[in-house]
Design a protein around this motif. Structure first.
Motif: not given
Length: 305
Positions: A5-12
């Motif tokens: 499982x790949x979580x894409x992490x962005x600011x906010x």
């Protein structure tokens, strides 16, 4: 089998959009979690900074689950240099998504990011009610649905946001690891395992678990483990550590259904699955624990009433 499982992490990033599904998958013991993005650290919606984020990989292995969490201001945080990097990355791996070699899961406004990457054209999808109009404007070719907890179309899953990410994670655990695994996680988290509109066949495992009575859970655990078994009420009550009469009262009081009818609904699920797989009525009845195709037919008729 373990699913990556790949979580894409962005600011906010909305903390619960990420941590809710992540905790849910982690409890299932059949999922390996990864956190990826253009930066090694990102501030979240609650002021907490999350770190140890790996770079965006060149590609993803087949069978992976890619998660796009929402952000607390999609008009701002999906219009940044970091978001643009993710958009170009999503466009590169688009063939993997559209060929259904990987599964895409969008939580809340994560569907907006997917839409900006062109992933939702012609796809039935949903999002948080505050973002529906924006999603339609960004992706006029998408089939945006309102008032949905979550929806699936060609291995692309979208959800309404916040806690519905947990609902969707539970549903995917059910799909990938089975209803007992999903139910065990839901009980551990003390959350209600909601039904999906397109999966009524698993409803007996879901609809009647919105309670905390230990005796009923013990009975349900035994029945769901072996629904095809020739159960007697006394034997079920013994598993629940109560008398048969008391168990009957508990089922009616807390579930609004008899023990017999609950078991019949479990068996109907199995029979319907066998029928959908092309087996005959006799095979389906035997696999589900019905004494004959005629008994199965009567049970199906009662289920339609």
């Amino acid at each position: 089998m373990t699913t990556d499982v790949w979580f894409v992490m962005l600011p906010g990033v909305l903390a619960l959009d990420m941590s809710g599904p992540a905790e849910t998958f982690a409890l299932a013991d059949a999922f390996r979690l990864h956190y990826i993005g253009p930066e090694t650290e990102v501030p979240t919606s609650i002021g907490l900074t999350m770190g140890n984020i790996a770079p965006l990989p060149e590609t993803l292995p087949e069978g992976s689950l890619l998660v796009l969490p929402g952000v607390f201001d999609s008009s701002r945080f999906f219009d940044t240099p970091q978001a643009n990097l993710v958009l170009h990355w999503l466009m590169r791996i688009q063939p993997l998504i559209h060929s259904q070699k990987i599964t895409l899961m969008c939580v809340c406004s994560g569907s907006v990011l997917a839409a900006k990457a062109g992933l939702l054209n012609g796809i039935q999808c949903t999002t948080h009610h505050d973002v529906v109009a924006r999603l339609r404007a960004i992706a006029p070719a998408a089939q945006v649905k309102e008032n949905r907890i979550f929806i699936e179309d060609r291995s692309i899953w979208t959800s309404a946001g916040i806690t519905s990410g947990i609902d969707l994670a539970l549903h995917l655990i059910n799909r990938l690891s089975g209803p007992e695994a999903a139910l065990a996680v839901a009980r551990e988290m003390v959350v209600w395992f909601r039904r999906s509109g397109d999966d009524p066949q698993i409803s007996p495992w879901l609809r009647y678990r919105n309670h905390l009575h230990p005796a009923i859970h013990r009975a349900q655990d035994a029945l769901t483990a072996e629904p095809q078994r020739a159960w007697q009420l006394a034997e079920i009550a013994e598993r629940a550590h109560v008398s048969p009469r008391h168990l009957t009262r508990l089922f009616q009081q807390h579930l609004g259904i008899s023990v017999r009818d609950y078991l019949e609904q479990l068996r109907l699920v199995i029979a319907e699955q066998w029928l959908l797989q092309g087996h005959g009525a006799e095979q389906a009845a035997q696999a589900a624990g019905f004494s004959s195709p005629r008994q199965l037919h009567r049970a199906r008729a009662r289920g339609l009433n």
